[in-house]
Design a protein around this motif. Structure first.
Motif, mmCIF file in Angstrom:
data_model
loop_
_atom_site.group_PDB
_atom_site.id
_atom_site.type_symbol
_atom_site.label_atom_id
_atom_site.label_comp_id
_atom_site.label_asym_id
_atom_site.label_seq_id
_atom_site.Cartn_x
_atom_site.Cartn_y
_atom_site.Cartn_z
ATOM 1 N N ALA A 101 0.821 -1.212 0.000
ATOM 2 C CA ALA A 101 0.000 0.000 0.000
ATOM 3 C C ALA A 101 0.855 1.262 0.000
ATOM 4 O O ALA A 101 0.520 2.252 -0.662
ATOM 5 N N LEU A 105 0.389 3.818 -2.991
ATOM 6 C CA LEU A 105 -0.109 5.159 -2.678
ATOM 7 C C LEU A 105 0.734 6.225 -3.375
ATOM 8 O O LEU A 105 0.205 7.210 -3.902
ATOM 9 N N THR A 108 -0.204 6.656 -6.850
ATOM 10 C CA THR A 108 -1.510 7.306 -6.971
ATOM 11 C C THR A 108 -1.421 8.815 -6.836
ATOM 12 O O THR A 108 -2.078 9.559 -7.583
ATOM 13 N N ALA A 203 1.480 10.390 4.329
ATOM 14 C CA ALA A 203 1.246 8.952 4.494
ATOM 15 C C ALA A 203 1.832 8.535 5.835
ATOM 16 O O ALA A 203 3.059 8.563 6.014
ATOM 17 N N ILE A 237 -3.438 10.090 5.018
ATOM 18 C CA ILE A 237 -3.764 8.674 4.924
ATOM 19 C C ILE A 237 -2.949 7.921 5.956
ATOM 20 O O ILE A 237 -1.715 8.034 6.012
ATOM 21 N N LEU A 239 -1.820 4.168 7.408
ATOM 22 C CA LEU A 239 -1.667 2.791 6.940
ATOM 23 C C LEU A 239 -1.281 1.916 8.122
ATOM 24 O O LEU A 239 -0.372 2.249 8.903
ATOM 25 N N VAL A 256 -5.944 0.980 4.895
ATOM 26 C CA VAL A 256 -5.639 2.412 4.887
ATOM 27 C C VAL A 256 -6.909 3.158 5.254
ATOM 28 O O VAL A 256 -8.029 2.679 5.021
ATOM 29 N N ILE A 262 -8.840 11.076 -1.346
ATOM 30 C CA ILE A 262 -7.662 10.267 -1.684
ATOM 31 C C ILE A 262 -8.041 8.794 -1.724
ATOM 32 O O ILE A 262 -7.597 8.045 -2.610
ATOM 33 N N PHE A 266 -7.422 6.252 -4.722
ATOM 34 C CA PHE A 266 -6.634 5.053 -4.428
ATOM 35 C C PHE A 266 -7.411 3.797 -4.815
ATOM 36 O O PHE A 266 -6.842 2.832 -5.343
ATOM 37 N N ARG A 270 -6.244 0.969 -7.434
ATOM 38 C CA ARG A 270 -6.148 -0.429 -6.998
ATOM 39 C C ARG A 270 -7.045 -1.342 -7.838
ATOM 40 O O ARG A 270 -6.744 -2.519 -8.026
#
Length: 402
Positions: A101, A105, A108, A203, A237, A239, A256, A262, A266, A270
């Protein structure tokens, strides 16, 4: 071939294999590895049972967004752990472990057509996925050092204004790998203010959040945002993963959560990326997120282990109990002149104990490598094995000065 692949550096464990090439450790001492952060405590039986009970899901394609029960398990846990209320339909997504992830991310959110070379800011030392994710997205990496004098807090103030102006993504690791440091609320406020000014995404890698040694659980990124009135989690975000919390690194399961805009983008990424979580894994994950007793027991095991091992190592290394995580981030004796790789190689050659040189987890940046002169020890094995490793390290330092 993608030319950006040439920018990737060898993974720390590949460098460690090269470091140990040609070395034959003593055969009368069994090998003990403190090098890799792979949980070794047993996987709880109820998670295994939930996994096998969910085998019927193998006959169906899973949804990328995850089934409603799974997303509800995430938001229920966030409510229990952080007293947060998130929308399971729009603010959470299942992922196949935080590692994939983190990488996805970056692909993205980085916009290489922004009219300037985008930047990803990473702590230094750091989890190497941050660097690889940034480079393969077409961005440059700026390494913000962790400062020993500040309990290894990241020095965000050291990042120049012109770098912040080009920053599109910031990786935060709290509790940190390898330092175990937890980011306090005032540091979150600083990052949120910078994000509002420059528009970058944060993140927050929180996979070690449930292994801690103080009475107060580590502050999470979403929790910090809520405390500061940022209930929409703008540009944030979080995680997290079951790997360390529940001792299931092979399950590859996490989620997440955060900014709904977002999350929407995402999910689109995905869907094309083909990274949906198996319904079988989802069944085990729902069971794991819904139980805290095994997490409390796991944390107690780490607390007892660190309480036994740390005082031994304090006799010969610059080391202390971290805020959280299952690593000890130790400074080597002065006579080694900061050569952590030579220390690790000699320890392996003479005592058959593997530790990871700290410089392998950091980059030379702004004139120094903040991992130099340190080693990372992952206390993931059972207590007696970690104690045996600690006794050998003490013996090594005392009997074999450089």
């Amino acid at each position: 071939m993608n030319p950006l692949l040439a920018r990737l550096q060898p993974y720390p464990f590949e460098r460690l294999r090269q470091l140990f090439a040609g070395v034959t450790p003593p055969a009368d001492l069994r090998a003990i590895s403190l090098g890799i952060g792979e949980p070794k405590h047993p996987t709880p039986a109820f998670i295994k049972e939930a996994l096998t009970a969910g085998l019927g899901a193998l006959a169906a394609y899973p949804a990328t967004a995850g089934e409603p029960r799974l997303r509800a398990a995430f938001t229920d846990w966030l409510k229990t752990r952080y007293d947060l209320t998130l929308d399971p339909a729009t603010q959470v997504l299942p992922v196949n472990g935080s590692r994939e992830a983190l990488f996805a991310l970056a692909q993205t959110v980085i916009d290489p057509s922004a009219g300037f070379k985008p930047v990803v800011v990473s702590p230094n030392p750091f989890y190497q996925i941050y660097e690889g994710a940034a480079l393969l997205s077409g961005a440059d990496v700026y390494y913000a050092p962790s400062v020993a004098a500040r309990n290894f807090a990241v020095d965000w103030d050291s990042v120049p204004a012109d770098v912040w102006a080009r920053t599109q993504l910031v990786f935060v690791c709290s509790p940190g790998n390898p330092t175990g440091a937890v980011m306090p609320l005032d540091e979150w406020q600083k990052l949120f203010d910078l994000s509002d000014r420059h528009g970058f995404v944060i993140a927050s890698d929180e996979c070690y959040s449930e292994i801690y040694f103080r009475d107060e659980p580590p502050l999470g990124g979403l929790e910090a945002a809520a405390r500061l009135g940022r209930h929409d989690f703008k540009n944030l975000i979080s995680l997290t993963s079951l790997s360390k919390r529940s001792n299931v690194p092979g399950l590859r399961s996490g989620f997440v959560a955060g900014d709904a805009g977002i999350i929407k983008s995402f999910l689109l990424y995905r869907t094309y990326h083909g990274s949906a979580m198996s319904g079988t894994v989802a069944a085990a994950s729902i069971a794991a997120w819904g139980d805290e007793a095994h997490v409390v027991d796991n944390r107690a095991q780490y607390r007892a282990k660190f309480a036994a091992v740390t005082p031994l190592l304090e006799q010969v290394l610059d080391v202390r109990l971290p805020d959280a995580s299952f690593y000890l981030w130790a400074g080597i004796p002065a006579q080694w002149d900061g050569d952590d790789a030579a220390f690790a190689r000699a320890l392996y050659a003479q005592y058959n104990v593997t530790v990871l040189p700290g410089s392998y987890l950091a980059r030379d940046a702004q004139g120094s490598n903040p991992g130099r002169g340190r080693i990372r020890m992952a206390l993931v094995a059972e207590t007696e094995e970690c104690l045996e490793a600690a006794r050998r390290i003490v013996d090594f330092v005392r009997k074999a000065p450089r």
